[in-house]
Design a protein around this motif. Structure first.
Motif, PDB file in Angstrom:
ATOM      1  N   HIS A  54      50.666  36.996  38.992  1.00  0.00           N
ATOM      2  CA  HIS A  54      50.539  38.365  39.507  1.00  0.00           C
ATOM      3  C   HIS A  54      49.650  39.212  38.615  1.00  0.00           C
ATOM      4  O   HIS A  54      49.837  39.240  37.397  1.00  0.00           O
ATOM      5  N   TRP A  87      44.486  36.313  31.129  1.00  0.00           N
ATOM      6  CA  TRP A  87      43.287  37.151  31.234  1.00  0.00           C
ATOM      7  C   TRP A  87      43.064  38.150  30.090  1.00  0.00           C
ATOM      8  O   TRP A  87      41.909  38.536  29.852  1.00  0.00           O
ATOM      9  N   ASN A 148      39.162  35.732  26.562  1.00  0.00           N
ATOM     10  CA  ASN A 148      40.271  36.080  27.466  1.00  0.00           C
ATOM     11  C   ASN A 148      41.320  34.982  27.315  1.00  0.00           C
ATOM     12  O   ASN A 148      40.978  33.801  27.333  1.00  0.00           O
ATOM     13  N   LEU A 339      43.255  51.535  48.492  1.00  0.00           N
ATOM     14  CA  LEU A 339      44.480  51.702  49.284  1.00  0.00           C
ATOM     15  C   LEU A 339      45.448  52.663  48.598  1.00  0.00           C
ATOM     16  O   LEU A 339      46.141  53.440  49.260  1.00  0.00           O
TER      17      LEU A 339
HETATM   18  C1  LIG Z   1      36.975  39.791  33.011  1.00  0.00           C
HETATM   19  C2  LIG Z   1      38.409  40.156  33.214  1.00  0.00           C
HETATM   20  C3  LIG Z   1      39.094  40.768  32.187  1.00  0.00           C
HETATM   21  C4  LIG Z   1      40.441  41.083  32.329  1.00  0.00           C
HETATM   22  N1  LIG Z   1      41.110  41.632  31.284  1.00  0.00           N
HETATM   23  C5  LIG Z   1      42.446  41.860  31.395  1.00  0.00           C
HETATM   24  C6  LIG Z   1      43.184  42.365  30.290  1.00  0.00           C
HETATM   25  O1  LIG Z   1      42.636  42.635  29.227  1.00  0.00           O
HETATM   26  N2  LIG Z   1      44.517  42.550  30.418  1.00  0.00           N
HETATM   27  C7  LIG Z   1      45.165  42.269  31.586  1.00  0.00           C
HETATM   28  O2  LIG Z   1      46.370  42.465  31.642  1.00  0.00           O
HETATM   29  N3  LIG Z   1      44.489  41.813  32.662  1.00  0.00           N
HETATM   30  C8  LIG Z   1      43.148  41.595  32.591  1.00  0.00           C
HETATM   31  N4  LIG Z   1      42.451  41.127  33.677  1.00  0.00           N
HETATM   32  C9  LIG Z   1      43.171  40.850  34.927  1.00  0.00           C
HETATM   33  C10 LIG Z   1      42.879  41.882  35.998  1.00  0.00           C
HETATM   34  O3  LIG Z   1      43.411  43.125  35.668  1.00  0.00           O
HETATM   35  C11 LIG Z   1      43.430  41.375  37.327  1.00  0.00           C
HETATM   36  O4  LIG Z   1      42.709  40.213  37.676  1.00  0.00           O
HETATM   37  C12 LIG Z   1      43.317  42.446  38.404  1.00  0.00           C
HETATM   38  O5  LIG Z   1      44.250  43.460  38.182  1.00  0.00           O
HETATM   39  C13 LIG Z   1      43.453  41.891  39.831  1.00  0.00           C
HETATM   40  O6  LIG Z   1      44.664  41.248  39.989  1.00  0.00           O
HETATM   41  P1  LIG Z   1      44.747  39.755  40.572  1.00  0.00           P
HETATM   42  O7  LIG Z   1      43.873  38.900  39.763  1.00  0.00           O
HETATM   43  O8  LIG Z   1      46.180  39.462  40.662  1.00  0.00           O
HETATM   44  O9  LIG Z   1      44.119  39.855  42.009  1.00  0.00           O
HETATM   45  P2  LIG Z   1      44.889  39.681  43.381  1.00  0.00           P
HETATM   46  O10 LIG Z   1      45.820  40.838  43.529  1.00  0.00           O
HETATM   47  O11 LIG Z   1      45.461  38.333  43.501  1.00  0.00           O
HETATM   48  O12 LIG Z   1      43.680  39.888  44.373  1.00  0.00           O
HETATM   49  C14 LIG Z   1      43.155  38.859  45.233  1.00  0.00           C
HETATM   50  C15 LIG Z   1      42.850  39.473  46.613  1.00  0.00           C
HETATM   51  O13 LIG Z   1      44.059  39.915  47.202  1.00  0.00           O
HETATM   52  C16 LIG Z   1      43.901  41.235  47.690  1.00  0.00           C
HETATM   53  N5  LIG Z   1      45.177  41.969  47.585  1.00  0.00           N
HETATM   54  C17 LIG Z   1      46.123  41.877  46.626  1.00  0.00           C
HETATM   55  N6  LIG Z   1      47.109  42.753  46.851  1.00  0.00           N
HETATM   56  C18 LIG Z   1      46.789  43.434  47.955  1.00  0.00           C
HETATM   57  C19 LIG Z   1      47.400  44.491  48.674  1.00  0.00           C
HETATM   58  N7  LIG Z   1      48.540  45.033  48.264  1.00  0.00           N
HETATM   59  N8  LIG Z   1      46.789  44.946  49.778  1.00  0.00           N
HETATM   60  C20 LIG Z   1      45.623  44.423  50.186  1.00  0.00           C
HETATM   61  N9  LIG Z   1      44.978  43.416  49.534  1.00  0.00           N
HETATM   62  C21 LIG Z   1      45.566  42.928  48.445  1.00  0.00           C
HETATM   63  C22 LIG Z   1      42.835  41.866  46.820  1.00  0.00           C
HETATM   64  O14 LIG Z   1      42.172  42.945  47.487  1.00  0.00           O
HETATM   65  C23 LIG Z   1      41.909  40.683  46.561  1.00  0.00           C
HETATM   66  O15 LIG Z   1      40.984  40.602  47.614  1.00  0.00           O
HETATM   67  C24 LIG Z   1      41.098  40.805  33.562  1.00  0.00           C
HETATM   68  C25 LIG Z   1      40.386  40.227  34.607  1.00  0.00           C
HETATM   69  C26 LIG Z   1      39.056  39.896  34.451  1.00  0.00           C
HETATM   70  C27 LIG Z   1      38.324  39.251  35.578  1.00  0.00           C
END
Ligand SMILES: Cc1cc2nc3c(=O)[nH]c(=O)nc-3n(C[C@H](O)[C@H](O)[C@H](O)COP(=O)(O)OP(=O)(O)OC[C@H]3O[C@@H](n4cnc5c(N)ncnc54)[C@H](O)[C@@H]3O)c2cc1C
Ligand SMILES: CCCCCCCC/C=C\CCCC(=O)SCCNC(=O)CCNC(=O)[C@H](O)C(C)(C)COP(=O)(O)OP(=O)(O)OC[C@H]1O[C@@H](n2cnc3c(N)ncnc32)[C@H](O)[C@@H]1OP(=O)(O)O
Length: 572
Positions: A54, A87, A148, A339
């Motif tokens: 998550h 990450w 990361n 959103l």
């Molecule tokens: C280069 C990089 C650096 C990072 N650094 C950090 C860090 O220092 N610390 C840390 O804690 N995190 C870090 N992150 C993580 C980052 O914060 C998360 O990847 C980000 O918050 C998105 O979450 P997810 O990966 O779970 O995406 P997901 O939520 O899985 O998204 C995937 C898809 O699902 C869709 N989706 C998800 N939920 C919904 C919803 N409710 N309604 C509609 N669509 C939805 C999204 O729009 C997207 O298209 C980093 C990420 C990257 C790429």
């Protein structure tokens, strides 16, 4: 920040999130214990929120912090594979501490996510501490310099005082004391606000490179027999690049506004007034998404506008893209942020305005729109006259488009509910409209702030050229989104044709000032690090020099010839 200006660094999270989170959420005692050593880089920290399973849905995070009153400690634990922190920047190899977001359990109850300072490596040897499994997550699209990381916590004990307790608290007997506002524990508004300025910087860099290069590069023929023109004289090239230039200025002003707004509202919050937090959350989430999406697309436009040389890393544009593109994902995935702005703020504000509440801040126009809906409409209807010269009337047009799309989204939810869907299903079936509404709201805010900024410019010549840029920004947005304006009855087809014609005139007006306008960003050659974007324009000499330095050119005959090509040839 530290070694390579404007490039991602392992220490970014320490500077950009660890220290600011302490500033916002630590008690005075914790500031003394953690902030000073962190400022001196004895403590190197990161921000570990996202887990493998998550990132977006914070309530779904699984890491637990269970209070043990017998030892006055929290036990931090990753119960599943999907709960492994994943990450965080600088987590893999650089940091010796992490701010870990975990579900707080005390006296048998879960109180949701809270932040804990967890030592992860020995302060002297840097060896991972007992119960800490930490490492790098492997190669990525970019960010190669940043480790990361992943973090698995196996019943790791930390003292009670390591929970950040400025707002929520746990007493020594395990009693939980709620924060004054539950929303304070979300945080993130700081970096989201700052990212708006980063979008402006990425755009300024990209269009400086592309516009300078387009003034140096000559290609093809405009008139037979005449010398090849600068590619910047082609209308299509101007149509690609000048709107990016206009957006770079627009976002610079919006970035300044977000910094000021963050300072103002966080000042109120520290003084105990939380009333403006929803406005700050909605603005920072929406504008972070709006500006990063726009900048992400525009960087590619700039790269492609440089033809083949844009694909070379000597242009710097490929690096700008890979380093910038994760801003659309981190600190809140963009669709999710849009959103939030729509459903948590715009639709709510729309409903409040509909029952006669006077709204303040960026949504005050929804009150005007609600009042207008109550007035009788003129029989003739149709779009009002459109001025392609008057910026204030364009601001008004954007405002009406936003109001109309917010109404459309709110009505969609209502209709879905009337069809018998649950609140959640109705929301999901309206989410395309909600994102569209947020996008229109943010677009309105950007246009308005650009036009407001002009009022503060005293120099007549500067004001004139900035007004031309603002006009281009507003009209290009109108042309790109003409469907919305037509659908809302704010534009007619003949007016849309006039907008396209006016855009062409503006491109011509801007041509003589284009290079000066990018020079005004004052990005020196070291900061740009681009052969194509050099200030002196000596592109070709330096492109040749850059290629000569390629590691493959260290020897005249590369070892691969002897190792592979020659034996292969002898076998054929
Ligand atoms: C280069 C990089 C650096 C990072 N650094 C950090 C860090 O220092 N610390 C840390 O804690 N995190 C870090 N992150 C993580 C980052 O914060 C998360 O990847 C980000 O918050 C998105 O979450 P997810 O990966 O779970 O995406 P997901 O939520 O899985 O998204 C995937 C898809 O699902 C869709 N989706 C998800 N939920 C919904 C919803 N409710 N309604 C509609 N669509 C939805 C999204 O729009 C997207 O298209 C980093 C990420 C990257 C790429
Ligand atoms: C100097 C600066 C430069 C430094 C640069 C450093 C670069 C470093 C590089 C990378 C850093 C990357 C770091 C990270 O990515 S850290 C991880 C970031 N993760 C996220 O952002 C997660 C996104 N998810 C969320 O924010 C939330 O989960 C959510 C999407 C908001 C949903 O959460 P939830 O379902 O719990 O919430 P609700 O929608 O039900 O909302 C409840 C009410 O709370 C209000 N709310 C939500 N968020 C906030 C907030 N942040 N602030 C204030 N208020 C918030 C929301 O509006 C609801 O209010 P209501 O009144 O309607 O009840």
């Amino acid at each position: 920040s530290c070694v390579h200006p404007d490039r991602p660094e392992p220490l970014d999270l320490h500077l950009g999130m660890f220290l600011p989170t302490l500033l916002n959420q630590a008690t005075p005692e914790q500031m003394e214990r953690f902030f000073t050593p962190a400022w001196n880089l004895r403590i190197i920290g990161t921000y570990a929120q996202t887990e493998m399973g998550h990132g977006t849905h914070l309530r779904g995070l699984e890491t637990t912090a269970t209070f043990d009153p017998s030892t006055q400690e929290f036990v931090l634990h990753s119960p599943t594979i999907s709960s492994i922190k994943w990450w965080p920047g600088g987590l893999g190899k650089t940091s010796n501490h992490a701010i870990v977001l975990a579900q707080l359990h005390t006296q048998g109850r879960c109180h949701g996510l809270h932040a804990f300072i967890v030592p992860i490596r020995d302060m002297d040897t840097h060896v991972p501490l007992p119960g800490v499994v930490v490492g790098d997550i492997g190669p990525k699209f970019g960010f190669s310099e940043v480790d990361n990381g992943f973090l698995k916590l196996e019943h790791v004990r930390i003292p009670l005082d390591n929970m950040l307790m400025k707002f929520a608290k746990v007493e020594p007997d395990g009693t939980y004391v709620k924060p004054p506002s539950a929303k304070l524990t979300y945080g993130m508004v700081f970096i989201r606000s700052m990212i708006v300025g980063q979008s402006a910087l990425a755009l300024a860099k990209s269009c400086t490179i592309a516009i300078r290069y387009s003034a140096v590069r000559h290609q093809s023929e405009l008139r037979p027999g005449e010398p090849e023109p600068q590619i910047l004289n082609y209308q299509t090239q101007q149509h690609k690049l000048f709107p990016v230039l206009a957006a770079a200025y627009a976002f610079t002003f919006v970035g300044q506004y977000m910094k000021d707004t963050y300072r103002r509202i966080s000042g109120d919050i520290h003084a105990g007034d939380y009333s403006q937090l929803p406005e700050l959350h909605a603005l920072s989430a929406g504008l972070k998404a709006f500006t990063t999406w726009a900048a992400n697309a525009a960087i590619e436009v700039c790269r492609m506008s440089c033809g083949g040389h844009g694909y070379s890393r000597s242009s710097a544009l490929p690096d700008i893209y890979v380093e910038f593109t994760p801003t659309c994902t981190y600190e809140g995935e963009n669709t999710v942020m849009m959103l939030q702005t729509a459903s948590r703020y715009l639709v709510k504000s729309y409903r409040q305005a509909s029952v006669g509440q006077r709204l303040q801040g960026s949504v005050s126009y929804l009150s005007e729109a609600a009042a207008q809906r109550l007035r009788p409409r003129p029989v003739s209807g149709g779009a009002a006259p459109l001025s392609t010269q008057d910026l204030l009337s364009l601001v008004h047009l954007y405002q009406r488009r936003a109001a109309s799309l917010v109404e459309l989204a709110a009505k969609s939810i209502q209709q879905e509910l009337q069809r018998g869907r649950s609140q959640e299903e109705a929301w999901n079936h309206s989410s395309i409209d909600l994102v569209r509404a947020s996008d229109a709201h943010c677009h309105f805010v950007v246009v308005k702030l650009f036009v407001d900024k002009l009022e503060q410019v005293d120099d007549a010549a500067v004001k004139a050229v900035l007004s031309t840029l603002a006009l281009l920004y507003a009209l290009k947005g109108l042309a790109d989104n003409s469907g919305d304006f037509l659908q809302a009855g704010l534009l007619t087809v003949p007016q849309a044709t006039r907008v396209s014609a006016r855009i062409k005139e503006l491109l011509e007006e801007l041509r003589p000032d284009a290079v000066a306008l990018v020079d005004a960003f004052d990005l020196n050659d070291r900061k740009l690090n681009s052969v194509l974007g050099r200030y002196d324009g000596n592109v070709y000499e330096h492109l040749y020099e850059w290629a000569r330095q390629s590691p493959l050119n260290a020897t005249e005959v590369h070892e691969s010839f002897h190792k592979y090509l020659k034996p292969l040839r002898s076998r054929l």
